[in-house]
Motif scaffolding. Sequence first.
Motif, PDB file in Angstrom:
ATOM      1  N   SER A  21       0.895  -1.310   0.089  1.00 39.69           N
ATOM      2  CA  SER A  21      -0.067   0.093  -0.094  1.00 39.69           C
ATOM      3  C   SER A  21       0.828   1.155   0.078  1.00 39.69           C
ATOM      4  N   ARG A  30       4.060  11.789   1.472  1.00 40.60           N
ATOM      5  CA  ARG A  30       2.887  11.906   0.453  1.00 40.60           C
ATOM      6  C   ARG A  30       4.027  12.300  -0.794  1.00 40.60           C
ATOM      7  N   ASP A  47      -6.611   0.320  -9.808  1.00 36.96           N
ATOM      8  CA  ASP A  47      -5.783   1.357 -10.347  1.00 36.96           C
ATOM      9  C   ASP A  47      -5.245   0.586 -11.552  1.00 36.96           C
ATOM     10  N   GLY A  94     -14.878   5.985  -8.932  1.00 39.79           N
ATOM     11  CA  GLY A  94     -14.625   5.637  -7.537  1.00 39.79           C
ATOM     12  C   GLY A  94     -14.877   6.486  -6.579  1.00 39.79           C
ATOM     13  N   LYS A  95     -15.295   5.885  -5.300  1.00 40.38           N
ATOM     14  CA  LYS A  95     -15.939   6.452  -4.378  1.00 40.38           C
ATOM     15  C   LYS A  95     -14.922   7.429  -3.629  1.00 40.38           C
ATOM     16  N   ASP A  96     -13.409   7.156  -3.621  1.00 44.66           N
ATOM     17  CA  ASP A  96     -12.318   7.843  -3.109  1.00 44.66           C
ATOM     18  C   ASP A  96     -12.447   9.260  -3.776  1.00 44.66           C
ATOM     19  N   PRO A  97     -12.589  10.525  -3.201  1.00 47.40           N
ATOM     20  CA  PRO A  97     -12.745  11.784  -3.925  1.00 47.40           C
ATOM     21  C   PRO A  97     -11.336  12.376  -4.597  1.00 47.40           C
ATOM     22  N   VAL A  98     -10.236  11.808  -3.854  1.00 46.51           N
ATOM     23  CA  VAL A  98      -9.044  12.079  -4.483  1.00 46.51           C
ATOM     24  C   VAL A  98      -8.534  11.149  -5.402  1.00 46.51           C
ATOM     25  N   ARG A  99      -8.880  10.232  -5.348  1.00 40.81           N
ATOM     26  CA  ARG A  99      -8.482   9.093  -6.501  1.00 40.81           C
ATOM     27  C   ARG A  99      -9.536   9.486  -7.787  1.00 40.81           C
ATOM     28  N   ALA A 100     -10.783   9.675  -7.461  1.00 43.34           N
ATOM     29  CA  ALA A 100     -11.717  10.128  -8.684  1.00 43.34           C
ATOM     30  C   ALA A 100     -11.269  11.292  -9.499  1.00 43.34           C
ATOM     31  N   ARG A 101     -10.736  12.631  -8.570  1.00 45.55           N
ATOM     32  CA  ARG A 101     -10.194  13.422  -9.138  1.00 45.55           C
ATOM     33  C   ARG A 101      -8.829  13.280  -9.763  1.00 45.55           C
ATOM     34  N   ARG A 102      -7.923  12.488  -9.307  1.00 47.13           N
ATOM     35  CA  ARG A 102      -6.859  12.186 -10.154  1.00 47.13           C
ATOM     36  C   ARG A 102      -7.104  11.412 -11.653  1.00 47.13           C
TER      37      ARG A 102
END
Length: 263
Positions: A21, A30, A47, A94-102
């Motif tokens: 992970s 980060r 991903d 996807g449900k994760d907003p960071v992943r969805a934005r990316r």
Amino acid sequence: MPLCVGGDRYIGALRTTRSPSPPRAGADSRRHTAELEELGIIWDTADAAFAENLAAARAYFEAHGTLAAPRHGVALGKPVGQWLTNVRRPGGLGKDPVRARRRAEALAAIDEDWNPGARGWTVDWQRHYAYLAQLLDEGARLSAVVPGVTRHGEDIGRWLATQRREFDQLGVKAVRARRATAKAAAPTPSGRGAAAFQTGIQALAQYQEREGSGLPGRGHVELLPDGMEHRTGVWIVNQKQRRGRLTPDQLAQLAELGVDWAR
């Protein structure tokens, strides 16, 4: 090819690493995560699947100049049309907003109009509009785009006639307005887009310095000094399609390198 950490694909020395992970939260972590992702590392199989479909979407765009693919659209053996339909749906990235934005940013980097619904029109309209714009960019006269004039199997002439008949030339006005607005806006390049443009200029100049003159073919890939492979031929085609969004300075740089349509 992207590397999958936590999935079932490992490449080279990464087979011996233990990276199930991303590093835990924290400024340094980060930064490390971002650096690893720049190498193409993908943290899970979801991903990895997205990356494979994104590659198919990129191939589709290179062939068609738009991501407004019909549902049956296929590229690299993948049903990219259905996949794009799925990711446009609410929650499709996807449900994760960071992943969805990316993921949305990755699609927009290929085609800023990848999700026509967000702009208020349909995928079908966007596809026909894109093909009509391409015909006009190639020198076709609007009056000559009549029923029977096709592009990629789509009857653009018939679609245009429908716009005139049913919407009082709304489709034609939209094409003209959008092209005029893009030219009048004279955008100022910034950030990643500006850097990508300069990389393309560097690759084209390097090609001409080596070959003497001329422009590379669509499939040409230029190897830059830092080892990066640049799809210079496709890049030139993409710049032509986005000509209305290029600044005067960018057009001047292209014209100086012999790109006729930039003059």
